[in-house]
Design a protein around this motif. Structure first.
Motif, short mmCIF file in Angstrom:
data_model
loop_
_atom_site.label_atom_id
_atom_site.label_comp_id
_atom_site.label_asym_id
_atom_site.label_seq_id
_atom_site.Cartn_x
_atom_site.Cartn_y
_atom_site.Cartn_z
N ALA A 1 -6.20 9.72 0.56
CA ALA A 1 -5.22 8.61 -0.40
C ALA A 1 -6.19 7.16 0.78
O ALA A 1 -6.11 6.16 -0.14
CB ALA A 1 -3.67 8.64 -0.05
N ILE B 1 -4.44 -2.86 -8.65
CA ILE B 1 -5.86 -1.03 -8.17
C ILE B 1 -6.25 -1.59 -9.83
O ILE B 1 -5.94 -1.86 -10.67
CB ILE B 1 -5.05 -0.13 -8.71
CG1 ILE B 1 -3.24 0.44 -7.17
CG2 ILE B 1 -6.12 1.42 -8.62
CD1 ILE B 1 -4.26 0.33 -6.33
N VAL C 1 -10.27 1.03 -6.71
CA VAL C 1 -9.45 0.39 -5.37
C VAL C 1 -8.56 -0.35 -5.03
O VAL C 1 -8.01 -0.55 -6.53
CB VAL C 1 -11.02 0.10 -4.87
CG1 VAL C 1 -11.34 1.04 -4.23
CG2 VAL C 1 -11.19 -1.27 -5.12
N TYR C 2 -7.35 -0.05 -3.94
CA TYR C 2 -6.39 -1.14 -4.31
C TYR C 2 -6.99 -2.54 -3.58
O TYR C 2 -8.26 -2.52 -3.18
CB TYR C 2 -5.58 0.18 -3.32
CG TYR C 2 -4.58 -1.37 -2.40
CD1 TYR C 2 -3.27 -0.81 -2.55
CD2 TYR C 2 -4.35 -2.35 -1.72
CE1 TYR C 2 -1.81 -2.02 -2.40
CE2 TYR C 2 -2.99 -2.81 -1.43
CZ TYR C 2 -1.98 -2.57 -1.19
OH TYR C 2 -1.56 -4.01 -1.54
N MET D 1 -7.96 7.90 -9.41
CA MET D 1 -8.25 7.26 -7.44
C MET D 1 -9.16 8.09 -6.65
O MET D 1 -10.37 7.37 -5.95
CB MET D 1 -7.10 6.79 -7.11
CG MET D 1 -5.90 5.96 -7.58
SD MET D 1 -6.33 3.99 -7.43
CE MET D 1 -7.55 3.96 -6.12
N ALA E 1 1.16 2.66 -2.98
CA ALA E 1 0.39 3.24 -4.06
C ALA E 1 0.17 4.70 -3.22
O ALA E 1 -0.46 5.28 -4.44
CB ALA E 1 -1.14 2.39 -4.09
N ILE E 2 -0.06 5.05 -2.07
CA ILE E 2 0.17 5.96 -1.72
C ILE E 2 1.64 7.19 -2.06
O ILE E 2 0.94 8.26 -2.47
CB ILE E 2 0.68 5.37 0.40
CG1 ILE E 2 -0.91 4.96 0.72
CG2 ILE E 2 0.39 7.41 0.77
CD1 ILE E 2 -2.23 6.24 0.54
N ARG F 1 -3.54 10.51 -9.19
CA ARG F 1 -4.50 10.57 -8.43
C ARG F 1 -6.32 10.81 -8.95
O ARG F 1 -6.71 10.68 -8.15
CB ARG F 1 -3.89 12.07 -7.69
CG ARG F 1 -4.77 12.49 -6.25
CD ARG F 1 -3.37 13.42 -5.87
NE ARG F 1 -3.24 15.37 -6.30
CZ ARG F 1 -1.93 14.25 -7.01
NH1 ARG F 1 -0.29 13.87 -6.20
NH2 ARG F 1 -1.46 15.36 -7.77
N ARG G 1 0.85 -0.83 -0.05
CA ARG G 1 0.25 0.27 0.19
C ARG G 1 0.98 1.72 0.01
O ARG G 1 0.28 2.24 -0.48
CB ARG G 1 -1.31 0.16 1.04
CG ARG G 1 -2.10 -0.76 1.20
CD ARG G 1 -3.47 -0.42 2.39
NE ARG G 1 -3.85 -1.67 2.26
CZ ARG G 1 -4.46 -3.19 2.94
NH1 ARG G 1 -2.93 -3.74 3.08
NH2 ARG G 1 -5.16 -3.36 2.21
N CYS H 1 -9.55 6.05 -0.82
CA CYS H 1 -9.44 5.78 -2.35
C CYS H 1 -8.52 4.18 -1.84
O CYS H 1 -8.74 3.70 -2.95
CB CYS H 1 -8.15 6.20 -3.28
SG CYS H 1 -9.77 8.12 -3.35
N LEU H 2 -7.54 4.64 -1.27
CA LEU H 2 -6.14 3.03 -0.99
C LEU H 2 -6.37 2.25 0.15
O LEU H 2 -5.70 0.91 -0.19
CB LEU H 2 -4.63 3.10 -1.37
CG LEU H 2 -4.87 4.32 -2.47
CD1 LEU H 2 -3.54 5.27 -2.80
CD2 LEU H 2 -4.73 3.66 -3.92
N PHE I 1 0.19 8.06 -5.60
CA PHE I 1 -1.06 8.33 -5.37
C PHE I 1 0.00 10.62 -5.61
O PHE I 1 -1.30 11.56 -5.24
CB PHE I 1 -1.64 8.66 -4.14
CG PHE I 1 -2.68 8.94 -3.81
CD1 PHE I 1 -3.86 9.44 -4.88
CD2 PHE I 1 -2.75 10.50 -3.04
CE1 PHE I 1 -4.95 9.59 -4.91
CE2 PHE I 1 -3.73 11.15 -3.16
CZ PHE I 1 -5.37 11.11 -3.40
#
Length: 616
Positions: free
Chosen positions: A575, A413, A407-408, A401, A387-388, A398, A384, A578-579, A391
């Motif tokens: 973030a 994704i 979604v993660y 997302m 991904a952050i 961004r 994660r 979304c993630l 983002f």
């Protein structure tokens, strides 16, 4: 884990605020320059040999050419062919001006082209160069199948020849290593190649110290077989390169550097050599014939392995079963090594197997896009935190997302739709259908290996699924529209919270996942508040496993502005939403702590203690 390491020029660059617009990069020495500066006399010897043997009669006609001076010789081209670890031949094309005197004493100047072959020996501290033969350009020597090198001493190895060239090393030094995994030792191969083994304190990577007796320097803390084999490749394929650069070690960071303009590119020969060593090391560690033979004998059993959650035995799943069998039988092989070799010599579908994220291996997935089977592409982004990070760095990612369309989902994704992701105890995962064709519903990323930081960096590459195009045009899932419409009908926040808690979870489970006391959640369900805490409502959204659009709707109805900068970072809130959907707040807090970010002001306290701290 990719099929082979890739190195970029940034790993060799240094910058300094004292040198604006400049950077410090390695500067390589060319064999061309060595010959031109030190061995013009050898070229002159070749010209005189050609004159004496009549090789230039067609140019000089009936006249008698005088011996040219070194300044009359100009180099047109050099081509190098490896003849051994430290020897090579050079085909030189030169242009010269000759003074020709006719029988009646008239002198004229003529221009002539000539080819010649030189013998190069790098065994000693200085290059030794000898003339072998001169030839007419129309009758150049045939070099079919020989190892060609660039002007820095790095060989050109076509992709089709990588495996055979590496296997030649086993054939030459330890033929048993081709077939017997127990005798396939990097240290033993280095000894057979002629290196002494020296153990040094510390955990540094292996390297070679060149001298009268070449030595392989290893750590006393144990050997990384792949790293040792990489040095064996350097020693066999790139010894001339190190000699030309005047290096007494195989550490590339010791190459001489100079300040140059910031737009100057690093010489490609550096990472060509590094990539050759990386790929060759895999070929030595697990030869192609060995891997294919193992796969052949385990294919039937792997195809019968049952997949959980209804997943199909697609190629990546079958390959993963065989890779796991190899890992059990040959415990010295790391999973990343096995995956790399399966990608290289078995099937590119192995890119979908053995992808690790957050301490576990995600389910093997298959894909249909041919472009994903080669090049720097990936569907699995991994943990994660990666991904952050993306983002924040990638504006387009961004935006995608925050649209709520993705979604993660367990390292990928994926499209946020029940047809593509499903809820499990481990969080969101691909459904059996999307697992068969992950490229149809997951985002694609381009990857780049940065050897300075020894890790992969990711960049958002492509939206692959029609879902994105339709939902951006307002034609999204009817079920989602109905859900949002129903939630929007609630006049109060506590009614919406109560509906979401009953539909998505239970009070105890929501409390456990959000770290909000159960009696506090019940209070929020029963009583409308005059004001709602941002951190508490964010944690509640995570605990209730809400989709991004539902989360935004709840926060907005609670009077929490997530669109402008406040004392807390709304970008991080988005973030999280979304993630981190289906993640626990406890895991999120640990992540924020490790990343030195402000943690949510949420603690698993009883109601009275919680109120006391809030009022303090």
């Amino acid at each position: 884990m990719k099929d082979e390491c890739e190195f970029d020029g940034e790993a060799f660059e240094e910058t300094d605020e004292a040198h604006p617009g400049m950077k410090k990069i390695p500067v390589l020495i060319s064999i061309n320059d060595l010959i031109a500066s030190r061995y013009k006399s050898v070229l002159l010897t070749g010209v005189n040999h050609a004159i004496r043997n009549g090789a230039l009669d067609d140019v000089t006609e009936s006249g008698i050419p005088a011996e040219p001076a070194e300044n009359d010789i100009h180099i047109l081209d050099f081509s190098y062919y490896r003849k051994g670890r430290m020897q090579a031949e050079c085909d030189a094309r030169i242009w010269m001006t000759l003074t020709v005197q006719s029988e009646n004493g008239v002198k004229t100047e003529v221009e002539a082209d000539l080819g010649m072959t030189l013998w190069l020996d790098f065994s000693h501290s200085v290059l030794e160069c000898e003339f072998l033969d001169a030839w007419d350009l129309d009758f150049a020597p045939e070099r079919k199948g020989e190892w060609k090198m660039d002007e820095y001493g790095v060989p050109f190895i076509p992709a089709s020849m990588r495996e055979p060239r590496a296997e030649d090393i086993w054939h030459h030094y330890m033929e048993c290593g081709l077939f017997d995994a127990q005798s396939r030792s990097g240290v033993m191969l280095a000894i057979e190649q002629g290196m002494d083994i020296i153990r040094m304190e510390g955990g540094a990577d292996p390297y070679i110290s060149f001298g009268e007796k070449d030595r392989l320097i290893l750590s006393t803390e144990g050997d990384n077989e792949l790293a040792v084999f990489r040095q064996c490749i350097h020693y066999e394929w790139h010894r001339i390169f190190f000699a030309v650069q005047g290096m007494d070690t195989s550490r590339f960071e010791t190459i001489r550097k100079e300040w140059v303009s910031a737009d100057t590119k690093v010489n490609e020969s550096l990472w060509i050599a590094l990539n050759q060593a990386s790929r060759g090391a895999y070929s030595l560690l697990m030869p192609e014939a060995f891997v294919k033979n193992f796969v052949k004998h385990h294919s039937d059993g792997a195809a019968k392995v049952k997949r959980f959650f209804g997943y199909h035995n697609h190629p990546a799943a079958v390959l993963e079963a065989m890779a796991e069998a190899m890992g059990k039988e040959y415990t010295e092989y790391r999973g990343s090594w096995i995956k790399a070799r399966f990608i290289q010599v078995v099937d590119a579908a192995a890119r979908g197997m053995m992808n690790w994220t957050d301490g576990h291996m995600i389910d093997a997935f298959d894909f249909l896009d041919e472009s994903l089977k080669s090049g720097n592409y990936s569907l699995a982004i991994g943990p994660r935190y990666r991904a952050i990070s993306l983002f924040y760095r990638d504006t387009l990612f961004r935006e995608v997302m925050e649209s709520g369309n993705y979604v993660y989902a367990d390292g990928l994704i994926a499209g946020s739709h029940p047809d593509y992701v499903m809820e499990t105890e481990r969080g969101l995962r691909l459904t059996p259908l999307s697992n068969l064709q992950a490229d149809a519903c997951c985002l694609r990323f381009t990857t780049k290996w940065n050897s300075r930081y020894k890790g992969w960096s990711f960049r958002f590459g492509k939206e692959n699924y029609e879902l994105v195009r339709t939902e951006k045009n307002g034609e999204g899932s009817e079920a989602r529209k109905a859900q949002l419409y129903r939630l929007g009908a609630f006049a109060t926040v506590h009614e919406m919270i109560a509906d979401l808690v009953r539909a998505r979870s239970s009070v105890p489970e929501a409390s456990m996942r959000s770290c909000i006391p159960a009696d506090r959640i019940e209070y929020l369900m029963d009583t409308e508040q005059s004001a709602y805490f941002r951190d508490e409502m964010t944690a509640l959204c995570i605990g209730l496993r809400l989709e991004p659009q539902v989360s935004f709707m709840l926060l907005e109805k609670a009077g929490i502005d997530i669109s402008v900068q406040k004392e807390a970072d709304p970008g991080m809130r988005r973030a999280m939403l979304c993630l981190f959907r289906l993640d626990t707040v406890s895991n999120l807090q640990l992540y924020l702590q490790n990343e030195k970010q402000n943690k949510l002001g949420i603690m698993p306290l009883d109601l009275f203690e919680w109120r006391r701290q809030r009022s303090a």
